[in-house]
Write a protein that holds these residues in place. Structure first.
Motif, short mmCIF file in Angstrom:
data_model
loop_
_atom_site.label_atom_id
_atom_site.label_comp_id
_atom_site.label_asym_id
_atom_site.label_seq_id
_atom_site.Cartn_x
_atom_site.Cartn_y
_atom_site.Cartn_z
N THR A 72 42.09 38.97 47.26
CA THR A 72 43.15 38.02 46.52
C THR A 72 42.66 37.09 45.82
N GLY A 73 43.38 37.14 44.45
CA GLY A 73 42.68 36.42 43.21
C GLY A 73 43.63 35.13 42.95
N ASN A 74 43.13 34.17 42.36
CA ASN A 74 44.01 33.01 42.38
C ASN A 74 44.43 33.14 40.85
N GLY A 77 39.92 32.56 37.93
CA GLY A 77 38.53 32.93 37.86
C GLY A 77 37.66 33.07 39.24
N GLY A 78 38.46 32.88 40.54
CA GLY A 78 38.00 32.94 41.47
C GLY A 78 38.85 33.81 42.64
N ILE A 79 38.11 34.47 43.54
CA ILE A 79 38.80 35.02 44.57
C ILE A 79 38.71 34.26 45.85
N VAL A 80 40.30 34.14 46.14
CA VAL A 80 40.26 32.98 47.29
C VAL A 80 40.10 33.70 48.73
N THR A 81 40.43 34.92 48.78
CA THR A 81 40.31 35.47 50.30
C THR A 81 39.90 36.79 50.22
N LEU A 82 39.26 37.38 51.18
CA LEU A 82 39.12 38.73 51.27
C LEU A 82 39.41 39.04 52.73
#
Length: 379
Positions: A72-74, A77-82
């Motif tokens: 899940t992307g925010n 520029g970051g992926i907040v959860t897998l």
């Protein structure tokens, strides 16, 4: 990592959204002026949940790994959860992994790069953010291709109904096989009623056989798809409103099969103009006579909509060695059938393009002693 080896040549690869705003303003009496503001481009981003499908080739081979799950992307520029990310490494399924330090960047031309520690994968993302395709771009890391498809809603088994084009690439028993010029038929009730494909097994090419039933499937409301078949279950997702599906596996512990497959729904009334524009593309190639063993490539593909196409510059990882292959000077021929079947270079590589022209794939090659390979495309 394995020994440093020279990169594949281009020959070996074959063988072996916009918003515009305007405003009006009143000037002096009897005068009207119109001023146009600059064109604004909506930058693609990874925002919300995406299905992950990845294939890694161990440079020490002949082993590999397949990976699947949800990230899940925010959108910044970051992926907040897998969520429930698994990997099959040599037949051993590990996971779930639910945390990972991932960052990404989207730059000009819809290019995207994603970093996890020392590993970087780069490629391109669709202008509508529906699908990102990347390949390994850091030295001394395994060649890999990674697909991230945006999850949807309102899907069900009925979302997979009718005839589809099919391609795949897999490793089993120490040898690699590409499936190409394939077809698959689904009944909308959870059954694959017919499947067939030509194959290239380390240069040994075989024509497609008679269609056979190939297991059962299920599609969740968000598009998560599981295909159960004699080769073990594969998991992935349906993306782009239902026009493309990408899966990996096997997801069954003890099944030493690493595979990536792609499906595109058959269309009608398509032609060469359907395949048009600049596509982001990634490819995975295995040598039919290693070393080197694997190459993963990120590039662009330009199609003129009139029957000619060409590669852009290629960034390639060949058994951990990075290289840049300049774009070739000559364009190559292609044809598109009415149902979306894509024929490249006189049938050396065969695939499909979606009815709207946004998604595509091709695989092969069809010549004896050529290298098994698969390529995914999006614009």
């Amino acid at each position: 990592m394995s020994n440093i080896r020279p990169a594949f040549t281009l020959l070996a690869l074959f063988l072996g959204t916009l918003l515009v705003f305007t405003t009006g303003a009143c000037g002096g009496a009897g005068a009207t002026t119109t001023q146009s503001l600059p064109t604004l481009t909506v930058q693609p981003s990874l925002s919300g949940p995406y299905g992950l499908s990845a294939w890694f080739g161990d440079v020490n081979g002949p082993t590999g790994a397949s990976q699947w799950g949800t990230v899940t992307g925010n959108g910044f520029g970051g992926i907040v959860t897998l969520t429930n990310v698994f990997v099959n490494q040599g037949g051993v399924v590990q996971g779930p992994a639910n945390q990972l330090n991932l960052t990404y960047d989207v730059s000009a031309g819809n290019a995207i790069a994603m970093t996890n520690g020392g590993l970087t994968v780069s490629g391109g993302i669709a202008s509508n953010s529906s699908l990102a395709l990347m390949a390994t771009s850091s030295a001394n890391d395994d060649p890999a291709i990674v697909a991230l498809g945006r999850r949807g809603e309102g899907f069900s088994n009925a979302s997979l109904t009718g005839d589809y084009h099919f391609a795949g690439f897999f490793l089993i028993g120490g040898s690699e096989t590409a499936w190409f010029d394939g077809t698959a038929t689904f009944d909308g009730n959870g059954n694959c009623t017919a499947w067939s494909a030509a194959s290239n097994n380390n240069g040994n090419v075989a024509a497609a056989g008679a269609p056979v039933a190939l297991g059962t499937y299920s599609v969740g409301a968000d598009g998560i798809m599981v295909w159960n078949n004699p080769a073990g279950p594969w998991e992935g997702g349906i993306y782009g409103g239902g026009d493309i599906a990408i899966l990996t596996g096997s997801t069954q512990n003890g099944v030493d099969l690493q595979i990536v497959v792609a499906l595109i729904k058959r269309g009608a009334g398509q032609n060469v103009a359907t395949f048009s524009g600049t596509y982001q593309a990634v490819g995975l190639t295995a040598s039919n006579n290693p070393p080197p063993r694997y190459a993963s490539t990120s590039t662009t593909i330009d199609a003129d909509g009139a029957g000619m196409w060409s590669f852009g510059d290629m960034t390639q990882n060949t058994d951990g060695v990075m290289s840049v292959i300049p774009a070739p000077n000559a364009a190559l021929p292609y044809a598109v059938a009415a149902d979306g079947r894509l024929d490249l270079v006189g049938g050396q590589l065969v695939g499909a393009v979606s009815p709207d022209g946004r998604y595509g794939f091709f695989a092969g090659a069809s010549a004896a002693n050529s290298n098994p390979q698969i390529w995914l495309m999006v614009r």
